[in-house]
Scaffold this motif. Structure first.
Motif, PDB file in Angstrom:
ATOM      1  N   MET A 177     -29.277  17.815 -31.134  1.00 55.01           N
ATOM      2  CA  MET A 177     -29.020  18.995 -31.970  1.00 55.01           C
ATOM      3  C   MET A 177     -27.774  18.765 -32.825  1.00 55.01           C
ATOM      4  N   GLU A 178     -27.796  19.255 -34.040  1.00 50.72           N
ATOM      5  CA  GLU A 178     -26.680  19.088 -34.957  1.00 50.72           C
ATOM      6  C   GLU A 178     -25.501  19.945 -34.497  1.00 50.72           C
ATOM      7  N   THR A 179     -24.433  19.275 -34.011  1.00 50.46           N
ATOM      8  CA  THR A 179     -23.306  20.026 -33.443  1.00 50.46           C
ATOM      9  C   THR A 179     -22.531  20.797 -34.495  1.00 50.46           C
ATOM     10  N   SER A 180     -22.655  20.408 -35.782  1.00 52.47           N
ATOM     11  CA  SER A 180     -21.918  21.130 -36.823  1.00 52.47           C
ATOM     12  C   SER A 180     -22.425  22.552 -36.982  1.00 52.47           C
ATOM     13  N   ASN A 181     -23.622  22.845 -36.445  1.00 47.81           N
ATOM     14  CA  ASN A 181     -24.156  24.211 -36.487  1.00 47.81           C
ATOM     15  C   ASN A 181     -23.734  25.030 -35.270  1.00 47.81           C
ATOM     16  N   ASN A 182     -23.041  24.414 -34.346  1.00 47.62           N
ATOM     17  CA  ASN A 182     -22.635  25.108 -33.126  1.00 47.62           C
ATOM     18  C   ASN A 182     -21.207  25.626 -33.256  1.00 47.62           C
ATOM     19  N   PHE A 183     -21.032  26.901 -32.922  1.00 41.92           N
ATOM     20  CA  PHE A 183     -19.728  27.548 -33.044  1.00 41.92           C
ATOM     21  C   PHE A 183     -19.356  28.202 -31.712  1.00 41.92           C
ATOM     22  N   CYS A 184     -18.076  28.487 -31.578  1.00 49.73           N
ATOM     23  CA  CYS A 184     -17.577  29.142 -30.360  1.00 49.73           C
ATOM     24  C   CYS A 184     -16.643  30.284 -30.737  1.00 49.73           C
ATOM     25  N   VAL A 185     -16.738  31.379 -30.000  1.00 48.58           N
ATOM     26  CA  VAL A 185     -15.800  32.491 -30.132  1.00 48.58           C
ATOM     27  C   VAL A 185     -15.139  32.704 -28.775  1.00 48.58           C
ATOM     28  N   ILE A 186     -13.836  32.481 -28.711  1.00 46.23           N
ATOM     29  CA  ILE A 186     -13.063  32.685 -27.486  1.00 46.23           C
ATOM     30  C   ILE A 186     -12.430  34.074 -27.529  1.00 46.23           C
ATOM     31  N   LEU A 187     -12.648  34.847 -26.486  1.00 46.10           N
ATOM     32  CA  LEU A 187     -12.131  36.215 -26.416  1.00 46.10           C
ATOM     33  C   LEU A 187     -10.781  36.201 -25.699  1.00 46.10           C
ATOM     34  N   ALA A 188      -9.718  36.522 -26.437  1.00 48.19           N
ATOM     35  CA  ALA A 188      -8.370  36.376 -25.888  1.00 48.19           C
ATOM     36  C   ALA A 188      -7.482  37.575 -26.199  1.00 48.19           C
ATOM     37  N   GLY A 189      -8.071  38.772 -26.234  1.00 44.63           N
ATOM     38  CA  GLY A 189      -7.282  39.951 -26.583  1.00 44.63           C
ATOM     39  C   GLY A 189      -6.983  40.876 -25.428  1.00 44.63           C
ATOM     40  N   GLY A 190      -7.383  40.486 -24.197  1.00 40.46           N
ATOM     41  CA  GLY A 190      -7.201  41.368 -23.041  1.00 40.46           C
ATOM     42  C   GLY A 190      -5.750  41.553 -22.646  1.00 40.46           C
ATOM     43  N   ARG A 191      -5.468  42.702 -22.028  1.00 36.00           N
ATOM     44  CA  ARG A 191      -4.099  43.018 -21.594  1.00 36.00           C
ATOM     45  C   ARG A 191      -3.780  42.464 -20.219  1.00 36.00           C
ATOM     46  N   GLY A 192      -4.810  42.144 -19.433  1.00 40.00           N
ATOM     47  CA  GLY A 192      -4.597  41.449 -18.164  1.00 40.00           C
ATOM     48  C   GLY A 192      -3.948  42.251 -17.060  1.00 40.00           C
ATOM     49  N   ARG A 193      -4.186  43.546 -17.021  1.00 42.30           N
ATOM     50  CA  ARG A 193      -3.500  44.372 -16.021  1.00 42.30           C
ATOM     51  C   ARG A 193      -3.972  44.137 -14.593  1.00 42.30           C
ATOM     52  N   ARG A 194      -5.145  43.548 -14.416  1.00 44.53           N
ATOM     53  CA  ARG A 194      -5.629  43.324 -13.054  1.00 44.53           C
ATOM     54  C   ARG A 194      -4.846  42.228 -12.342  1.00 44.53           C
ATOM     55  N   LEU A 195      -4.056  41.443 -13.102  1.00 45.72           N
ATOM     56  CA  LEU A 195      -3.188  40.420 -12.498  1.00 45.72           C
ATOM     57  C   LEU A 195      -1.713  40.796 -12.638  1.00 45.72           C
ATOM     58  N   TRP A 196      -1.471  42.089 -12.816  1.00 36.98           N
ATOM     59  CA  TRP A 196      -0.091  42.587 -12.822  1.00 36.98           C
ATOM     60  C   TRP A 196       0.524  42.331 -11.439  1.00 36.98           C
ATOM     61  N   PRO A 197       1.826  42.040 -11.348  1.00 41.88           N
ATOM     62  CA  PRO A 197       2.854  42.051 -12.390  1.00 41.88           C
ATOM     63  C   PRO A 197       3.075  40.698 -13.072  1.00 41.88           C
ATOM     64  N   CYS A 198       2.351  39.646 -12.661  1.00 45.45           N
ATOM     65  CA  CYS A 198       2.538  38.347 -13.316  1.00 45.45           C
ATOM     66  C   CYS A 198       2.000  38.365 -14.736  1.00 45.45           C
ATOM     67  N   SER A 199       0.920  39.093 -14.943  1.00 41.45           N
ATOM     68  CA  SER A 199       0.362  39.280 -16.279  1.00 41.45           C
ATOM     69  C   SER A 199       0.905  40.586 -16.840  1.00 41.45           C
ATOM     70  N   ARG A 200       1.589  40.506 -17.978  1.00 44.35           N
ATOM     71  CA  ARG A 200       2.195  41.685 -18.606  1.00 44.35           C
ATOM     72  C   ARG A 200       1.603  41.895 -19.995  1.00 44.35           C
ATOM     73  N   GLU A 201       1.808  43.077 -20.542  1.00 44.78           N
ATOM     74  CA  GLU A 201       1.254  43.382 -21.856  1.00 44.78           C
ATOM     75  C   GLU A 201       1.839  42.494 -22.943  1.00 44.78           C
ATOM     76  N   ASP A 202       3.116  42.082 -22.808  1.00 41.00           N
ATOM     77  CA  ASP A 202       3.703  41.228 -23.839  1.00 41.00           C
ATOM     78  C   ASP A 202       3.248  39.776 -23.691  1.00 41.00           C
ATOM     79  N   VAL A 203       2.957  39.338 -22.451  1.00 42.42           N
ATOM     80  CA  VAL A 203       2.402  37.998 -22.219  1.00 42.42           C
ATOM     81  C   VAL A 203       1.318  38.123 -21.149  1.00 42.42           C
ATOM     82  N   PRO A 204       0.080  38.454 -21.540  1.00 45.03           N
ATOM     83  CA  PRO A 204      -0.986  38.600 -20.551  1.00 45.03           C
ATOM     84  C   PRO A 204      -1.473  37.252 -20.019  1.00 45.03           C
ATOM     85  N   LYS A 205      -2.335  37.325 -19.022  1.00 44.74           N
ATOM     86  CA  LYS A 205      -2.682  36.160 -18.209  1.00 44.74           C
ATOM     87  C   LYS A 205      -3.211  34.974 -18.996  1.00 44.74           C
ATOM     88  N   GLN A 206      -3.952  35.213 -20.084  1.00 45.04           N
ATOM     89  CA  GLN A 206      -4.539  34.089 -20.810  1.00 45.04           C
ATOM     90  C   GLN A 206      -3.501  33.201 -21.478  1.00 45.04           C
TER      91      GLN A 206
END
Length: 362
Positions: free
Chosen positions: A1-30
């Motif tokens: 398959m032609e890889t130039s037609n393959n794209f990726c969307v990485i979702l990186a906008g979460g606030r990460g509160r389920r890993l609080w307090p190590c994950s914070r709103e200013d620097v979430p887990k990702q």
């Protein structure tokens, strides 16, 4: 398959509160090097996918507060490929916007959409699953979700019931979907052998994805796509800034699994783990003596069992008689609580701390 037609969307906008307090709103887990590997979760996700897809075909959806961190951590991603939500509207609207951008660039594009905070232990098997998925969605007007076999009755995940086998050996129709069931139902689902966990990794052609999104977001997407076919980048950004608030707050999982009739699930086995909660990290990590999980921390333990412990660099923790707890120390917050499979409790504690003591603690 032609890889130039393959794209990726990485979702990186979460606030990460389920890993609080190590994950914070200013620097979430990702954006954290949570395990002391030298790479953040976002970077590890990028490292995994750039082996399969050209870097110029990788897009990252995040919010304006995290733009600088995203650019700093992923300098090889073109700046225009970092898509910044004007306001927070969850993952479905951001993917709809990304799909519109990608389809304009490459009408024959196929897209894989994946969260930025997951673990994959077998990258070779992951690559095989991605190849199967791209092959399937390039030939069929469907969305394919990657599913993995449950290893425990986890109530914090979504469960997909397998329907009829399709023309591909590992791809099935979706008979039903249950989001975060009670533990008793989760156990029944697991023991039946008919249900797989939803990994939150989706694949589809850009053309079909836009048809689907136009159905649920018709009052937003159609204006730019059909009223102004040859729009420029600046015109696109002006349109998004003006119209993005009209999107409903909708997750990608809910939009696809609850509202699409053309969704299929692919059986996958690439050593998947969701790194979004303390309980999930405990379950997916290698245990030390006493079934404790120590995350990049210096500790001395005596008569301690079934705990997950995360301390700051340079801090020594000494524990005696601790059993079944989360111990997470980060900057100005120390969390000590029973290790529970209900991730909403951690979010509740974070929200209460914010109300009582202010934003700086969240």
């Amino acid at each position: 398959m032609e890889t130039s037609n393959n794209f990726c969307v990485i979702l990186a906008g979460g606030r990460g509160r389920r890993l609080w307090p190590c994950s914070r709103e200013d620097v979430p887990k990702q954006f954290l090097d949570f395990f002391g590997t030298g790479r953040t979760q976002l970077q590890a996700t990028y490292d995994r996918i750039v082996k399969l897809i050209p870097k110029e075909n990788i897009y990252v959806c995040t919010c304006k507060e995290y733009f600088d961190m995203t650019r700093e951590q992923l300098p090889d991603v073109p700046e225009r490929n970092v898509m910044i939500e004007p306001i927070h509207r969850n993952t479905a609207p951001s993917v709809a916007w990304a799909a519109m951008r990608i389809q304009k660039i490459c009408p024959e594009a196929n897209i894989i959409m994946l969260p930025s905070d997951q673990m994959v232990l077998n990258e070779q098997e992951f690559a095989r699953s991605v190849d199967i998925g791209f092959s399937y969605v390039s030939e069929h007007d469907v969305v394919v979700v990657m599913g993995v076999k449950p290893t425990r009755p986890e109530p914090g995940y979504g469960y997909i019931q397998l329907g009829d086998l399709s023309c591909k050996p590992e791809v099935y129709g979706v008979k039903s979907f249950t989001e975060k069931p009670e533990r008793e139902f989760a156990r029944m689902f697991m023991e039946s052998g008919e249900f797989y966990w939803n990994t939150g990794i989706f694949m589809a052609s850009a053309e079909y994805l836009l048809k689907f999104f136009e159905y649920i977001f018709s009052n937003v997407l159609r204006g730019l796509r059909y009223d102004k076919v040859d729009y420029t980048y600046d015109e696109e950004m002006d349109y998004v800034t003006e119209h993005y608030p009209r999107y409903p707050n909708l997750s990608l999982d809910y939009a696809i699994l609850e509202q699409s009739r053309h969704v299929f699930v692919m059986k996958c086995d690439f050593g998947w783990a969701d790194l979004g909660t303390w309980h999930a990290i405990y379950e997916s990590s290698v245990k030390s003596e006493g079934d404790n999980v120590i995350i990049d921390s210096m500790v001395e333990l005596e008569q301690c069992n079934n705990n997950v412990i995360k301390l700051p660099k340079g801090k020594l923790g000494v524990f005696n008689g601790l059993e079944g707890y989360i111990v997470a120390d980060s900057d100005d917050v120390l969390l000590i609580c029973r290790k529970n499979d209900d991730s909403s409790l951690i979010r509740k504690y974070a929200s209460e701390a914010k109300l009582k003591y202010g934003n700086k603690y969240v």
